[in-house]
Structure formats: structure tokens, C-alpha cells
Design a protein around this motif. Structure first.
Motif, mmCIF file in Angstrom:
data_model
loop_
_atom_site.group_PDB
_atom_site.id
_atom_site.type_symbol
_atom_site.label_atom_id
_atom_site.label_comp_id
_atom_site.label_asym_id
_atom_site.label_seq_id
_atom_site.Cartn_x
_atom_site.Cartn_y
_atom_site.Cartn_z
ATOM 1 N N THR A 1 0.826 -1.199 0.000
ATOM 2 C CA THR A 1 0.000 0.000 0.000
ATOM 3 C C THR A 1 0.871 1.264 0.000
ATOM 4 O OG1 THR A 1 -1.744 -1.176 1.184
ATOM 5 C CG2 THR A 1 -1.834 1.229 1.236
ATOM 6 N N VAL A 2 1.902 1.277 0.822
ATOM 7 C CA VAL A 2 2.796 2.438 0.895
ATOM 8 C C VAL A 2 3.503 2.647 -0.448
ATOM 9 C CG1 VAL A 2 4.928 3.309 1.952
ATOM 10 C CG2 VAL A 2 3.131 2.335 3.391
ATOM 11 N N ILE B 1 1.953 6.685 -6.970
ATOM 12 C CA ILE B 1 0.885 7.585 -7.438
ATOM 13 C C ILE B 1 1.244 9.042 -7.138
ATOM 14 C CG2 ILE B 1 -1.523 8.284 -7.036
ATOM 15 C CD1 ILE B 1 -2.146 5.256 -6.684
ATOM 16 N N VAL B 2 1.717 9.314 -5.935
ATOM 17 C CA VAL B 2 2.105 10.688 -5.575
ATOM 18 C C VAL B 2 3.247 11.162 -6.476
ATOM 19 C CG1 VAL B 2 3.181 12.089 -3.755
ATOM 20 C CG2 VAL B 2 1.254 10.598 -3.205
ATOM 21 N N THR C 1 2.470 1.695 -3.434
ATOM 22 C CA THR C 1 1.473 2.140 -4.412
ATOM 23 C C THR C 1 1.174 3.628 -4.246
ATOM 24 O OG1 THR C 1 0.481 -0.064 -4.460
ATOM 25 C CG2 THR C 1 -0.874 1.763 -5.267
ATOM 26 N N VAL C 2 0.971 4.063 -3.021
ATOM 27 C CA VAL C 2 0.703 5.478 -2.764
ATOM 28 C C VAL C 2 1.897 6.331 -3.186
ATOM 29 C CG1 VAL C 2 0.323 7.193 -0.931
ATOM 30 C CG2 VAL C 2 -1.002 5.064 -0.956
#
Length: 143
Positions: free
Chosen positions: A17-18, A24-25, A20-21
Motif C-alpha cells: 500500500t505504501v 501515485i504521488v 502504491t501510494v
């Protein structure tokens, strides 16, 4: 038997999750940095139409022109009513022709009088005071 049923060690769910975020950022930040800076008109026919003009040469392949546009945006509120802020985009034929005619390359700023005379040329100005001085020498006061 127990060995066959065990999962192979891998990346924990929270780490996925980290990651992926972060991706994206990072992608959003990259896209945001490529957006046009400020609303600089590219209508170079406005030079010589009665209002003094500051024209910055901008090549999207280099950073200096973008930095100069940001610099010009800092003084724009002071001169916005008295000076046209224009961009000669070096990726377009009109901008290329204008730049050749006025010996401009990325990050060059040229100040024109209201009747189209070239008053000053600044090669990659390093500060707003340089631009203000050119405007002051041309007798163009702030608003």
C-alpha cells in the motif's frame, strides 16, 4: 506436509500500500511540474500594440525558462496593468521565428516599448530586481 501449505515470504500488505501510494504521488508530482506556469499569452502580435511587453523565451526541454516564468510571476501583480507578459514558446514555429528575430534562447527576457522597440534584453535574469531595474530604466512604473 506443512511445508507445502506455507506461503512463501513476501512483501507485507501494508508495504504494498505504501509503495502504491508513493508511486501515485510521484506520478502526480511529475505531471504537475509539466503543466504550464502562469497564464502567459503566446500571442506575440501584441508586441508593439501600445502596451510595453515583457517576452520570455521558453523551451520545455530546459528548466531555466520555467524558472524565469516563475520569477516574472512574482512581479506580475506590480506591473500587470502596465505591461503585457508574453511567452515565445520555442517549440512552436511562431515562437521560434520571434526568438530568431530577437536573438532569444531559453530563459531570455526581452522588454519592448509600446511601439515595439526593443528596450532591454536580460539573459536568464537571476532575480526580480534585475527585471524591475530594466522596467525602471524604461520609465515603466509599477501600478
Amino acid at each position: 506436509m506443512d511445508r507445502k501449505n506455507r506461503k512463501a515470504p513476501g512483501i507485507p500488505g501494508w508495504a504494498k500500500t505504501v509503495i502504491t501510494v508513493a508511486v501515485i504521488v510521484g506520478a502526480v508530482a511529475l505531471i504537475f511540474t509539466q503543466l504550464p506556469r502562469g497564464a502567459f499569452s503566446t500571442d506575440l502580435s501584441r508586441v508593439g500594440q501600445g502596451t510595453p511587453a515583457l517576452v520570455v523565451a521558453r523551451d520545455i526541454n530546459f528548466l531555466a525558462g520555467a524558472e524565469v516564468m516563475d520569477l516574472l510571476n512574482t512581479i506580475r501583480p506590480e506591473y500587470g496593468d502596465r505591461v503585457e507578459f508574453l511567452a515565445a514558446h520555442l517549440g512552436h514555429p511562431d515562437g521560434q521565428a520571434f526568438a530568431r528575430r530577437h536573438d532569444m534562447r531559453d530563459a531570455t527576457v526581452v522588454l519592448f516599448s509600446g511601439d515595439g522597440r526593443r528596450l532591454a534584453t536580460l539573459r536568464a535574469p537571476q532575480g526580480a530586481d534585475q527585471v524591475r531595474e530594466a522596467l525602471r530604466e524604461a520609465n515603466i512604473p509599477p501600478n
